[in-house]
Scaffold this motif. Structure first.
Motif, mmCIF file in Angstrom:
data_model
loop_
_atom_site.group_PDB
_atom_site.id
_atom_site.type_symbol
_atom_site.label_atom_id
_atom_site.label_comp_id
_atom_site.label_asym_id
_atom_site.label_seq_id
_atom_site.Cartn_x
_atom_site.Cartn_y
_atom_site.Cartn_z
ATOM 1 N N PHE A 90 0.835 -1.205 0.000
ATOM 2 C CA PHE A 90 0.000 0.000 0.000
ATOM 3 C C PHE A 90 0.871 1.256 0.000
ATOM 4 O O PHE A 90 0.619 2.197 -0.758
ATOM 5 C CB PHE A 90 -0.943 0.021 1.210
ATOM 6 C CG PHE A 90 -1.799 1.254 1.245
ATOM 7 C CD1 PHE A 90 -2.949 1.335 0.473
ATOM 8 C CD2 PHE A 90 -1.455 2.345 2.035
ATOM 9 C CE1 PHE A 90 -3.742 2.484 0.478
ATOM 10 C CE2 PHE A 90 -2.237 3.494 2.052
ATOM 11 C CZ PHE A 90 -3.387 3.563 1.275
ATOM 12 N N GLU A 91 1.882 1.261 0.827
ATOM 13 C CA GLU A 91 2.768 2.435 0.873
ATOM 14 C C GLU A 91 3.410 2.682 -0.488
ATOM 15 O O GLU A 91 3.463 3.816 -0.971
ATOM 16 C CB GLU A 91 3.850 2.236 1.930
ATOM 17 C CG GLU A 91 4.808 3.424 2.024
ATOM 18 C CD GLU A 91 5.840 3.254 3.114
ATOM 19 O OE1 GLU A 91 6.899 3.905 3.013
ATOM 20 O OE2 GLU A 91 5.603 2.487 4.060
ATOM 21 N N ALA A 92 3.904 1.626 -1.117
ATOM 22 C CA ALA A 92 4.584 1.785 -2.408
ATOM 23 C C ALA A 92 3.632 2.276 -3.493
ATOM 24 O O ALA A 92 4.009 3.088 -4.342
ATOM 25 C CB ALA A 92 5.214 0.465 -2.823
ATOM 26 N N ILE A 93 2.396 1.811 -3.475
ATOM 27 C CA ILE A 93 1.463 2.104 -4.557
ATOM 28 C C ILE A 93 0.709 3.406 -4.326
ATOM 29 O O ILE A 93 0.414 4.141 -5.276
ATOM 30 C CB ILE A 93 0.487 0.921 -4.728
ATOM 31 C CG1 ILE A 93 1.264 -0.305 -5.246
ATOM 32 C CG2 ILE A 93 -0.653 1.259 -5.671
ATOM 33 C CD1 ILE A 93 0.503 -1.596 -5.174
ATOM 34 N N ALA A 94 0.402 3.736 -3.078
ATOM 35 C CA ALA A 94 -0.386 4.936 -2.792
ATOM 36 C C ALA A 94 0.463 6.188 -2.575
ATOM 37 O O ALA A 94 -0.016 7.302 -2.821
ATOM 38 C CB ALA A 94 -1.262 4.703 -1.554
ATOM 39 N N PHE A 95 1.706 6.033 -2.137
ATOM 40 C CA PHE A 95 2.496 7.198 -1.744
ATOM 41 C C PHE A 95 3.676 7.502 -2.653
ATOM 42 O O PHE A 95 4.300 8.544 -2.498
ATOM 43 C CB PHE A 95 3.032 7.019 -0.320
ATOM 44 C CG PHE A 95 1.970 7.104 0.737
ATOM 45 C CD1 PHE A 95 1.551 8.334 1.212
ATOM 46 C CD2 PHE A 95 1.391 5.955 1.249
ATOM 47 C CE1 PHE A 95 0.570 8.421 2.180
ATOM 48 C CE2 PHE A 95 0.412 6.029 2.222
ATOM 49 C CZ PHE A 95 -0.003 7.262 2.695
#
Length: 315
Positions: A90-95
């Motif tokens: 999630f961190e890699a894809i959203a931020f």
């Protein structure tokens, strides 16, 4: 399979264009005025060039399927992931954006951004170029309507299809439809720049589909409008794959990660359609404990809690 281009239509936004990322900056424009001419998109038989492109994409789809790619099972025992994987992905894809800045970059550098998503309702309107047959239009409308309902359930956010007053425009158009699409974009976004219009013309074959979402200057991490393009020449599965990925990315998941599996947010083409992990990524994105504008560091503790809840793991 898909190239991605992260960019701006107004304020801060995302643009994904199947295998490349870019940033655009165009002021948010007022809606089309009622006295503007109505464009006609009555069906016109595709040209020889369009039919040739369709045959090319059919060969691409067959090759991917032969290699065991474009899976539609959503993942299984061979693609395990846990709460830590989910939170990290999630961190890699959203931020993060693989290609930050205002121009295409081949460096692969990654810079941390802020969480961006919609706060108001997402009203998806599908528009077809003249080269799209009536039968295909009905099929695409049905697929997008069902997908919007699925996204609304996953995010607990109002996502629906509409026939008027859309703020998320999905164009399904072919090689022959450039003039129609560009004219519609000028109606929808009177201040749109030529650089943005050019994205809808003379795309390399390697670019399958793209989306860009715009935010206002006052709330740069809250999307208010989006436009996606899906090539009309795609065969059924690649076409649906583009619909799944571009609409999901337009909700606020702009990046791809080679570590995300099972996921459509991965350029390896293993999965064609939204997977079990992708559903959780969207659920996390719209969890009320997260707020637009949060940094990855701010959100990380909350994301880990949500991920463990979704995976049924103890906190």
């Amino acid at each position: 399979m898909r190239n991605h281009l992260g960019g701006l239509l107004g304020g801060i936004a995302l643009l994904t264009l199947a295998n490349c990322d870019t940033a655009l900056d165009t002021p948010v424009s007022p809606p089309v005025q009622p006295n503007q001419p109505v464009l006609v998109n009555a069906y016109v038989e595709p040209s020889a060039a369009s039919r040739d492109l369709a045959r090319y994409y059919q060969r691409v789809e067959r090759d991917l399927l032969t290699r065991g790619l474009l899976r539609t099972d959503g993942g299984g025992p061979d693609t395990p992931f846990d709460a830590e994987d989910l939170a990290r992905n999630f961190e890699a894809i959203a931020f993060y954006s693989e290609y930050p800045g205002a121009a295409v970059s081949g460096s692969g550098s990654r810079t941390s951004g802020r969480l961006s998503r919609w706060s108001g309702s997402v009203r998806v309107g599908t528009e077809f170029g003249p080269s799209v047959s009536p039968e295909q239009r009905r099929s695409d409308d049905t697929q997008i309507e069902a997908y919007a309902a699925r996204l609304a359930k996953l995010t607990q956010h109002p996502v629906s299809t509409v026939s008027r007053n859309a703020n998320f425009h999905v164009f399904i158009a072919g090689e022959d439809d450039t003039d129609y699409v560009q004219s519609r974009l000028r109606q929808l976004f009177p201040n749109i720049g030529q650089a943005q219009l050019n994205l809808f013309d003379d795309l390399p074959r390697s670019f399958y589909c793209f989306v860009f979402a715009s935010a206002s200057q006052g709330a740069p991490n809250t999307y208010t409008r989006a436009v996606a393009l899906v090539r009309a020449e795609h065969p059924d599965l690649v076409r649906l794959s583009c619909i799944h990925e571009e609409i999901a990315q337009g909700l606020g998941l702009p990046n791809d990660s080679p570590n995300a599996r099972p996921s459509i947010f991965n350029d390896d083409d293993e999965f064609a359609l939204l997977t079990s992990q992708d559903e959780m990524l969207l659920t996390i994105l719209y969890d009320p404990r997260l707020k637009p504008g949060m940094t990855a560091d701010d959100a990380q503790p909350v994301v880990r809690i949500i991920a463990r809840e979704l995976m049924g793991q103890s906190l």
